[in-house]
Design a protein around this motif. Structure first.
Motif, PDB file in Angstrom:
ATOM      1  N   PRO A  50      -5.455   3.050  -0.034  1.00 22.07           N
ATOM      2  CA  PRO A  50      -4.366   3.847  -0.622  1.00 22.07           C
ATOM      3  C   PRO A  50      -3.085   3.843   0.195  1.00 22.07           C
ATOM      4  N   VAL A  51      -3.134   3.325   1.428  1.00 21.78           N
ATOM      5  CA  VAL A  51      -1.927   3.298   2.263  1.00 21.78           C
ATOM      6  C   VAL A  51      -1.767   1.918   2.880  1.00 21.78           C
ATOM      7  N   LEU A  52      -0.524   1.602   3.237  1.00 24.36           N
ATOM      8  CA  LEU A  52      -0.227   0.395   3.992  1.00 24.36           C
ATOM      9  C   LEU A  52      -0.202   0.754   5.477  1.00 24.36           C
ATOM     10  N   PRO A  53      -0.679  -0.148   6.336  1.00 24.79           N
ATOM     11  CA  PRO A  53      -0.754   0.185   7.761  1.00 24.79           C
ATOM     12  C   PRO A  53       0.619   0.278   8.411  1.00 24.79           C
ATOM     13  N   VAL A  54       0.703   1.081   9.446  1.00 24.75           N
ATOM     14  CA  VAL A  54       1.885   1.204  10.292  1.00 24.75           C
ATOM     15  C   VAL A  54       1.427   0.959  11.732  1.00 24.75           C
ATOM     16  N   PRO A  63       0.564  11.836   7.014  1.00 26.86           N
ATOM     17  CA  PRO A  63      -0.630  12.583   6.613  1.00 26.86           C
ATOM     18  C   PRO A  63      -1.874  11.726   6.431  1.00 26.86           C
ATOM     19  N   ARG A  64      -1.707  10.526   5.891  1.00 30.52           N
ATOM     20  CA  ARG A  64      -2.861   9.650   5.670  1.00 30.52           C
ATOM     21  C   ARG A  64      -2.862   8.445   6.600  1.00 30.52           C
ATOM     22  N   GLY A  65      -2.044   8.502   7.622  1.00 29.52           N
ATOM     23  CA  GLY A  65      -2.058   7.445   8.636  1.00 29.52           C
ATOM     24  C   GLY A  65      -1.355   6.171   8.248  1.00 29.52           C
ATOM     25  N   GLY A  66      -0.608   6.167   7.143  1.00 27.87           N
ATOM     26  CA  GLY A  66       0.103   4.969   6.711  1.00 27.87           C
ATOM     27  C   GLY A  66       1.078   5.288   5.600  1.00 27.87           C
ATOM     28  N   LEU A  67       1.708   4.249   5.048  1.00 23.14           N
ATOM     29  CA  LEU A  67       2.658   4.421   3.960  1.00 23.14           C
ATOM     30  C   LEU A  67       1.913   4.414   2.630  1.00 23.14           C
ATOM     31  N   PRO A  68       2.016   5.472   1.844  1.00 19.62           N
ATOM     32  CA  PRO A  68       1.276   5.521   0.580  1.00 19.62           C
ATOM     33  C   PRO A  68       1.708   4.413  -0.374  1.00 19.62           C
ATOM     34  N   ARG A  69       0.743   3.768  -0.976  1.00 20.69           N
ATOM     35  CA  ARG A  69       1.070   2.790  -2.013  1.00 20.69           C
ATOM     36  C   ARG A  69       1.689   3.513  -3.207  1.00 20.69           C
ATOM     37  N   GLY A  70       2.600   2.824  -3.895  1.00 19.61           N
ATOM     38  CA  GLY A  70       3.224   3.412  -5.059  1.00 19.61           C
ATOM     39  C   GLY A  70       4.272   4.449  -4.742  1.00 19.61           C
ATOM     40  N   SER A 169       2.794  -0.741  -5.281  1.00 21.65           N
ATOM     41  CA  SER A 169       3.591  -1.294  -4.193  1.00 21.65           C
ATOM     42  C   SER A 169       4.389  -0.181  -3.523  1.00 21.65           C
ATOM     43  N   THR A 170       4.848  -0.450  -2.311  1.00 21.46           N
ATOM     44  CA  THR A 170       5.647   0.522  -1.572  1.00 21.46           C
ATOM     45  C   THR A 170       7.052  -0.029  -1.379  1.00 21.46           C
ATOM     46  N   LEU A 171       8.047   0.785  -1.693  1.00 21.14           N
ATOM     47  CA  LEU A 171       9.441   0.403  -1.508  1.00 21.14           C
ATOM     48  C   LEU A 171      10.009   1.155  -0.313  1.00 21.14           C
TER      49      LEU A 171
END
Length: 254
Positions: A50-54, A63-70, A169-171
């Motif tokens: 559900p998230v992209l890594p950072v 909050p979820r340890g990465g960038l949320p998809r969408g 996708s994440t913008l």
């Protein structure tokens, strides 16, 4: 999808012709998730994370340890933050595009672990970079959009957010005004390492950043991190870990 070649291909084309050219180029980009599917932790048939890594040193800010998809994320301040996000996503098997950043540091991205073969660079997207970003959201994990100071109307921003959400996708938006972002990230340089010689001379071996994050679902959080060059790679190190390493070094322990 090289940046210079694509910019030349788009020069002189109408808006519709530009979009058609981008769609043809997109057909040649590997489908999102192909490279990630080979990773040991992924199981065929299981939905994408559900998230992209950072960078690991920044995961605690989110909050979820990465960038949320969408979602749409705004990034401002030191360019090292943007480069670090690109390196984390492409280095983990994702695919990304960068629009409107002609001075993007590709060498720095590679030193942070980016896979440049999974990164498309479009330095000059023409008069409508938002439309270009909307097209690229169809098939990439992360799209970075540089607005060069422009403002995007709330109605258009909502349309792009809906597209990002539907495509998973994440913008990431930089350098302009965008309303309704889910997360806002910023970074400021707090110092450099390696300038201890006479009159401040010496080689820069690293820098220290103050990174902040805030969003609709969480209050502002900050972290101090270091970027350190080691064996030809640039590492993101949390302040606590960096202090520990300095202590070990000063004590003479290998």
């Amino acid at each position: 999808m090289g940046g210079t070649g694509l910019a030349a291909d788009l020069a002189g084309l109408s808006r519709q012709e530009r979009l058609e050219q981008l769609r043809r180029r997109m057909a040649a980009v590997p489908v999102r998730g192909e490279a990630v599917a080979a990773r040991p932790e992924r199981v065929p048939g299981v939905a994408e994370p559900p998230v992209l890594p950072v960078p690991e040193a920044l995961a605690g800010l989110l909050p979820r340890g990465g960038l949320p998809r969408g979602s749409v994320v705004t990034v401002s301040g030191s360019g090292s933050l943007l480069v670090g996000l690109l390196a984390s996503v492409t280095g983990s098997g994702g695919h990304a595009a960068v629009i409107g950043h002609p001075r993007l540091g590709l060498l720095a991205a590679a030193e942070m672990g980016a896979e440049l073969g999974r990164l498309a660079v479009i330095p000059d997207p023409g008069p409508d970079p938002v439309e270009v970003a909307a097209v690229l959201l169809d098939g990439l994990d992360l799209v970075v959009l540089g607005l060069a100071g422009a403002a995007v109307s709330p109605s258009r921003a909502r349309a792009v957010v809906a597209r990002a959400r539907s495509k998973g996708s994440t913008l990431v938006v930089t350098g302009g005004r965008w309303s309704g972002a889910e997360i806002r990230l910023d970074a400021a340089v707090r110092g450099y390492d390696g300038l201890g010689g006479p009159a401040g001379c010496g080689r820069v071996r690293g820098l220290r950043l103050a990174v902040g994050a805030e969003g609709r679902s969480f209050r502002r959080r900050t972290a101090c991190v270091g970027l350190r060059s080691r064996r030809g790679r640039v590492e993101w190190v949390s302040e606590a870990v960096e202090l520990q390493r300095q202590s070990i070094s000063e004590s003479g322990v290998a």
